[in-house]
Motif scaffolding. Structure first.
Motif, mmCIF file in Angstrom:
data_model
loop_
_atom_site.group_PDB
_atom_site.id
_atom_site.type_symbol
_atom_site.label_atom_id
_atom_site.label_comp_id
_atom_site.label_asym_id
_atom_site.label_seq_id
_atom_site.Cartn_x
_atom_site.Cartn_y
_atom_site.Cartn_z
ATOM 1 N N ASP A 509 0.821 -1.209 0.000
ATOM 2 C CA ASP A 509 0.000 0.000 0.000
ATOM 3 C C ASP A 509 0.859 1.264 0.000
ATOM 4 O OD1 ASP A 509 -1.856 1.897 2.289
ATOM 5 O OD2 ASP A 509 -2.578 1.410 0.281
ATOM 6 N N SER A 510 2.139 1.100 0.314
ATOM 7 C CA SER A 510 3.027 2.259 0.398
ATOM 8 C C SER A 510 4.224 2.067 -0.526
ATOM 9 C CB SER A 510 3.522 2.448 1.838
ATOM 10 O OG SER A 510 2.441 2.690 2.709
ATOM 11 N N TYR A 511 4.624 3.147 -1.143
ATOM 12 C CA TYR A 511 5.796 3.163 -2.022
ATOM 13 C C TYR A 511 6.736 4.235 -1.468
ATOM 14 C CZ TYR A 511 3.260 0.129 -5.173
ATOM 15 O OH TYR A 511 2.590 -0.949 -5.698
ATOM 16 N N GLY A 512 7.722 3.768 -0.685
ATOM 17 C CA GLY A 512 8.552 4.724 0.029
ATOM 18 C C GLY A 512 7.700 5.419 1.080
ATOM 19 N N ALA A 513 7.739 6.735 1.080
ATOM 20 C CA ALA A 513 6.959 7.508 2.050
ATOM 21 C C ALA A 513 5.546 7.805 1.560
ATOM 22 C CB ALA A 513 7.686 8.823 2.353
ATOM 23 N N ILE A 514 5.199 7.303 0.384
ATOM 24 C CA ILE A 514 3.888 7.588 -0.204
ATOM 25 C C ILE A 514 2.913 6.473 0.156
ATOM 26 C CG2 ILE A 514 2.630 8.077 -2.329
ATOM 27 C CD1 ILE A 514 5.382 8.802 -3.590
ATOM 28 N N GLY A 515 1.903 6.806 0.922
ATOM 29 C CA GLY A 515 0.895 5.831 1.313
ATOM 30 C C GLY A 515 -0.343 5.905 0.443
ATOM 31 N N HIS A 516 -1.350 5.093 0.794
ATOM 32 C CA HIS A 516 -2.637 5.057 0.083
ATOM 33 C C HIS A 516 -2.463 4.804 -1.419
ATOM 34 C CE1 HIS A 516 -3.137 7.997 3.508
ATOM 35 N NE2 HIS A 516 -3.928 6.992 3.863
ATOM 36 N N ALA A 517 -1.466 3.980 -1.762
ATOM 37 C CA ALA A 517 -1.150 3.769 -3.182
ATOM 38 C C ALA A 517 -1.595 2.393 -3.652
ATOM 39 C CB ALA A 517 0.347 3.969 -3.411
ATOM 40 N N LYS A 518 -2.693 1.879 -3.109
ATOM 41 C CA LYS A 518 -3.163 0.544 -3.472
ATOM 42 C C LYS A 518 -3.548 0.462 -4.945
ATOM 43 C CE LYS A 518 -3.685 -3.520 -1.743
ATOM 44 N NZ LYS A 518 -4.524 -3.782 -0.587
ATOM 45 N N GLU A 519 -3.955 1.571 -5.532
ATOM 46 C CA GLU A 519 -4.340 1.565 -6.944
ATOM 47 C C GLU A 519 -3.159 1.181 -7.831
ATOM 48 O OE1 GLU A 519 -7.006 1.401 -9.784
ATOM 49 O OE2 GLU A 519 -7.497 1.907 -7.708
ATOM 50 N N VAL A 520 -1.970 1.583 -7.433
ATOM 51 C CA VAL A 520 -0.752 1.206 -8.174
ATOM 52 C C VAL A 520 -0.572 -0.311 -8.123
ATOM 53 C CG1 VAL A 520 1.762 1.429 -8.252
ATOM 54 C CG2 VAL A 520 0.344 3.433 -7.735
ATOM 55 N N THR A 521 -0.747 -0.877 -6.932
ATOM 56 C CA THR A 521 -0.600 -2.324 -6.749
ATOM 57 C C THR A 521 -1.641 -3.084 -7.571
ATOM 58 O OG1 THR A 521 0.252 -1.952 -4.515
ATOM 59 C CG2 THR A 521 -0.559 -4.163 -5.020
ATOM 60 N N ARG A 522 -2.880 -2.618 -7.530
ATOM 61 C CA ARG A 522 -3.944 -3.298 -8.284
ATOM 62 C C ARG A 522 -3.616 -3.317 -9.775
ATOM 63 N NH1 ARG A 522 -7.620 -0.282 -4.736
ATOM 64 N NH2 ARG A 522 -8.410 -1.697 -3.149
ATOM 65 N N TRP A 523 -3.136 -2.196 -10.275
ATOM 66 C CA TRP A 523 -2.806 -2.142 -11.703
ATOM 67 C C TRP A 523 -1.720 -3.171 -12.021
ATOM 68 C CZ3 TRP A 523 1.440 -1.747 -14.651
ATOM 69 C CH2 TRP A 523 1.238 -1.609 -16.031
ATOM 70 N N ALA A 524 -0.675 -3.235 -11.179
ATOM 71 C CA ALA A 524 0.442 -4.147 -11.438
ATOM 72 C C ALA A 524 -0.017 -5.601 -11.456
ATOM 73 C CB ALA A 524 1.530 -3.945 -10.386
ATOM 74 N N PHE A 525 -0.958 -5.962 -10.587
ATOM 75 C CA PHE A 525 -1.428 -7.344 -10.530
ATOM 76 C C PHE A 525 -2.459 -7.656 -11.611
ATOM 77 C CE2 PHE A 525 0.821 -7.548 -6.592
ATOM 78 C CZ PHE A 525 1.090 -8.899 -6.414
ATOM 79 N N ASP A 526 -3.032 -6.626 -12.197
ATOM 80 C CA ASP A 526 -4.007 -6.838 -13.277
ATOM 81 C C ASP A 526 -3.349 -6.868 -14.654
ATOM 82 O OD1 ASP A 526 -6.171 -7.061 -11.623
ATOM 83 O OD2 ASP A 526 -6.738 -4.950 -11.754
ATOM 84 N N ASN A 527 -2.026 -6.666 -14.704
ATOM 85 C CA ASN A 527 -1.344 -6.607 -15.994
ATOM 86 C C ASN A 527 -0.155 -7.565 -16.041
ATOM 87 O OD1 ASN A 527 -2.395 -4.137 -17.785
ATOM 88 N ND2 ASN A 527 -2.598 -3.609 -15.610
ATOM 89 N N LYS A 528 0.190 -7.970 -17.257
ATOM 90 C CA LYS A 528 1.239 -8.959 -17.468
ATOM 91 C C LYS A 528 2.601 -8.276 -17.588
ATOM 92 C CE LYS A 528 -1.809 -12.191 -19.909
ATOM 93 N NZ LYS A 528 -2.066 -12.915 -21.183
ATOM 94 N N PRO A 529 3.679 -9.045 -17.378
ATOM 95 C CA PRO A 529 5.019 -8.497 -17.606
ATOM 96 C C PRO A 529 5.148 -7.939 -19.021
ATOM 97 C CG PRO A 529 5.179 -10.580 -16.462
ATOM 98 C CD PRO A 529 3.734 -10.422 -16.839
ATOM 99 N N GLY A 530 5.828 -6.811 -19.127
ATOM 100 C CA GLY A 530 5.984 -6.165 -20.425
ATOM 101 C C GLY A 530 5.053 -5.000 -20.631
ATOM 102 N N LYS A 531 4.102 -4.806 -19.686
ATOM 103 C CA LYS A 531 3.137 -3.717 -19.815
ATOM 104 C C LYS A 531 3.590 -2.490 -19.017
ATOM 105 C CE LYS A 531 -0.112 -5.797 -22.259
ATOM 106 N NZ LYS A 531 -0.576 -5.275 -23.562
ATOM 107 N N ALA A 532 3.196 -1.325 -19.503
ATOM 108 C CA ALA A 532 3.435 -0.067 -18.790
ATOM 109 C C ALA A 532 2.114 0.671 -18.659
ATOM 110 C CB ALA A 532 4.458 0.797 -19.522
ATOM 111 N N SER A 533 1.965 1.407 -17.573
ATOM 112 C CA SER A 533 0.683 2.055 -17.278
ATOM 113 C C SER A 533 0.593 3.443 -17.880
ATOM 114 C CB SER A 533 0.498 2.169 -15.764
ATOM 115 O OG SER A 533 1.351 3.181 -15.236
ATOM 116 N N SER A 534 -0.619 3.949 -17.904
ATOM 117 C CA SER A 534 -0.817 5.378 -18.105
ATOM 118 C C SER A 534 -0.656 6.025 -16.732
ATOM 119 C CB SER A 534 -2.203 5.643 -18.678
ATOM 120 O OG SER A 534 -3.209 5.048 -17.871
ATOM 121 N N ILE A 535 -1.044 7.277 -16.566
ATOM 122 C CA ILE A 535 -0.862 7.955 -15.272
ATOM 123 C C ILE A 535 -1.815 7.358 -14.236
ATOM 124 C CG2 ILE A 535 -1.159 10.130 -14.038
ATOM 125 C CD1 ILE A 535 -0.241 11.569 -16.538
ATOM 126 N N ILE A 536 -1.259 6.995 -13.071
ATOM 127 C CA ILE A 536 -2.066 6.573 -11.919
ATOM 128 C C ILE A 536 -1.898 7.641 -10.850
ATOM 129 C CG2 ILE A 536 -2.444 4.788 -10.184
ATOM 130 C CD1 ILE A 536 -1.074 2.801 -12.082
#
Length: 697
Positions: A509-536
């Motif tokens: 849920d946290s990336y370094g000092a940045i909390g409440h970032a579960k949306e980043v995690t959800r995106w990573a688990f919903d996509n396959k290796p080799g994919k890159a996101s738009s802005i989250i």
């Protein structure tokens, strides 16, 4: 219909099914279809307990029920993030009890009958859980079965259903608690240590050895090319220790994050605004209202001494400590502006000892006035009057009715704040949300110079222009990445942008000092290796661009993934045995430790109080300690293959003490029993519970 027949003939059954599904949407609510699809997919399950699927809807309903129960028990409907986390944890444990723990306990032949459950509520030995909750008590604070019966009678007349919800919760909780008490008792009482085992443990712990030894250090690097670890050996080790290679689902990601920070122009604008409000702050008659309208920090009624405001701002704290009145200059720290105004100065103790009487009802004030006059007369007894007249029977600190005890600013009954400046030994009347009180301070710590301070604080926020500029930077990288990891890497390299690497799980849920970032995690688990996101976007203040580099499924690491670590371990094992054989050959025929030390280019060392016991030093190598315990006195023993080196040693003598007693042995056994009890649930859940909550929360 003719058109349908034509399509069916020309395009076959596939087209017919598509059309049929489209027609179905006219007849059925689309959201019902989506819900049906979700209910059939384990992707939307919060978990699985002993074969029972726990859907998100079912789990959410359980959380809501427990939240309502909590509100009834505490009178608080607070819904902080921590409270919600606790409710989810309680709901999950309830479901684990329902579908796993209780059925498992019943399989062991343990039962809690209806009569036994009833006795837990209204019998002579009420449930320990109910006693700890303290909700069914009489006027003296004792558990009351009459209060239970009254509650149950009221449940029948409660049309809201809340009473029934609470009763069901209590009944299930008491039943579950009783089952667990019996089950734990079964394990604890079966962990029996007979007298022979106990005597042996005492003897081992009281026997120590004095040892002289030589250690030939192991050198694992550079690796010995003569020691070979085959693929077959790696595979064999993997199969024998497969449970050691369990892994949770993870993703290897790289990401860039753009933080929206105030620009120099934003800070200058905030400086101008703060300066324009400074004079109003300095002269405002109602400083509380001013802060409410204009400040990030609201009014605090607390008394502060030197050092208390250091966490707010060091300059503010220094100025307040040095002044008795007035308004401070404007201070700046990073993007935040501060000013302080001293509102009041007094000598105030840190702690006061308080007693009180409480009165309720329409005549509460008159009763308080009358008793205050009685207290003014010589010989009056506060505790006796509190016993007779106070509605609060629960406070009797140090054995005297009415005594609340020591109070501080941080441990203060709301409405009692005036006790900090009250005169010792002089009772007075106050009114709080609980009723009307006669309050008296009987003791106080040494009074210190303190102040009430208003702090005007304003942190600079990024402007719309700054927000747009940062967004455009993030968007440029996202556009260049175009959804692909390779493009993302090329864009980072070409723009000199630093890309962070991280392995995450579904709970991240946290990336370094940045909390409440579960949306980043959800995106990573919903996509396959080799994919890159738009802005989250996170917290409307951070823009993430994320790329998935690798994915690891839940289950077991493959042989290939752990091959290198297994190879290193097997190499160390083989090396230590080869080193042992080498040392044995080198020292063959030598009869003294000094000669052995000279041959091995080492020194003779000594250890005292070496014991093969529960208290043996963890820094001593187990193989060495075991060999010492079995060795004969006065004889050179070894070599012994260890982790740090190869040992040759001689036991010079053994001593028997009596410092490890029967009580020590019993205490150690008690700790073992406690450990076993704590491990019951984890072992029970090991292969029967799948917890996917991190996917949703």
């Amino acid at each position: 219909m003719a058109a349908l027949e034509t399509i069916r003939t020309k395009f076959g059954i596939g087209a017919s099914l598509i059309i049929a599904f489209g027609l179905l949407l006219f007849l059925v609510n689309p959201s019902d279809i989506i819900q049906t699809i979700q209910s059939a997919s384990t992707k939307y399950d919060v978990g699985n307990i002993n074969g029972k699927r726990i859907s998100y809807q079912d789990f959410d309903q359980k959380v809501k029920e427990l939240s309502e129960v909590r509100e009834m028990l505490t009178g608080s409907s607070a819904s902080s993030e921590e409270t919600q986390r606790q409710m989810r944890e309680s709901a999950w444990q309830n479901l684990v009890d329902q579908y796993l723990v209780l059925p498992t306990i019943e399989k062991a032949g343990i039962r809690v009958g209806q009569q036994e459950q009833t006795d837990q509520f209204i019998g002579d030995n009420p449930s320990s859980m109910l006693l700890s909750m303290g909700i069914f008590t009489d006027e003296n604070g004792n558990y009351s079965s009459s209060a239970v019966r009254e509650f149950m009678d009221n449940v029948q007349a409660d049309e809201s259903g809340r009473g029934k919800l609470l009763l069901n919760y209590l009944m299930n909780a008491v039943r579950s608690n009783r089952y667990n008490e019996k089950y734990n008792s079964l394990f604890v009482n079966s962990a029996y240590v007979n007298s022979l085992e106990q005597q042996r443990a005492i003897a081992e712990n009281n026997t120590t050895a004095n040892v002289s030894f030589v250690m030939a250090p192991n050198s694992y690097f550079p690796m010995d090319s003569s020691i070979v670890v085959s693929k077959a050996e790696i595979k064999k080790f993997y199969n024998a220790h497969k449970d050691s290679f369990k892994q949770e689902a993870t993703r290897d990601i790289e990401y860039v994050v753009y933080e929206v920070k105030p620009s120099a122009e934003d800070i200058a604008a905030q400086n101008d605004e703060f300066a324009s409000l400074y004079e109003e702050f300095a002269s405002a008659d109602n400083v509380r209202a001013f802060l409410q309208r204009n400040s990030d920090r609201q009014w605090s009624d607390s008394w502060v001494k030197e050092g208390d405001l250091r966490t707010v701002n060091r300059d503010v704290d220094t100025w307040v400590a040095a002044n008795k009145a007035g308004v401070s200059p404007v201070y700046k720290s990073a993007e935040t502006f501060f000013a302080a105004r001293i509102m009041e100065t007094a000598n105030v103790p840190d702690s006061v000892y308080v007693r009180h009487m409480m009165f309720q009802g329409t005549d509460a004030r008159n009763t308080a006035d009358s008793l205050l006059n009685v207290l003014g007369k010589r010989g009056s007894n506060f505790a006796a009057l509190a016993t007779l007249y106070s509605a609060d029977k629960g406070n009797a600190a140090d054995g005297e009715q009415g005594n609340i005890g020591w109070m501080t600013q941080n441990m203060m009954i709301p409405g009692f704040e005036s006790v900090l400046t009250a005169k010792v030994g002089k009772p007075y009347i106050i009114t709080t949300q609980y009723g009307t009180h006669i309050v008296e301070v009987t003791k106080a710590t040494k009074a210190l110079a303190k102040k009430k301070v208003a702090v005007f604080e304003k942190t600079t926020l990024p402007s719309k222009e700054t927000y747009a500029t940062t967004y455009n930077k993030a968007n440029l990288l996202a556009v260049r990445a175009a959804g692909k990891y390779a493009n993302y890497k090329a864009a980072c390299d070409s723009t000199g942008t630093y890309s962070r690497s991280l392995t995450i799980n579904e709970g991240t849920d946290s990336y370094g000092a940045i909390g409440h970032a579960k949306e980043v995690t959800r995106w990573a688990f919903d996509n396959k290796p080799g994919k890159a996101s738009s802005i989250i976007t996170v917290d409307n203040n951070y823009f993430f661009i994320v790329a998935v580099k690798g994915a690891h499924k839940e289950g077991y690491s493959s042989v290939e993934e752990v091959s290198e670590s297994i190879k290193n371990q097997l190499y160390r094992d083989k090396y230590s045995q080869a080193r042992k054989a080498e040392v044995a050959a080198q020292i063959e025929g030598l009869t003294s430790l000094d000669a052995i030390a000279q041959k091995l280019d080492a020194t003779v060392s000594n250890l005292t109080d070496v014991t093969f016991s529960t208290n043996s030093a963890v820094t001593t190598e187990p193989a060495f300690v075991g060999a010492v315990a079995a060795a004969k006195e006065g004889v050179i023993s070894g070599p012994v293959a260890g982790i740090m080196g190869t040992y040759v040693f001689q036991v010079n003598g053994r001593e028997t003490g009596s410092y490890y007693t029967e009580d020590d042995a019993k205490d150690y056994q008690s700790r073992i029993e406690s450990y076993h009890s704590q491990m019951l649930l984890p072992l029970m859940m090991d292969k029967t519970v799948k917890d996917n909550r991190a996917r949703f929360y």
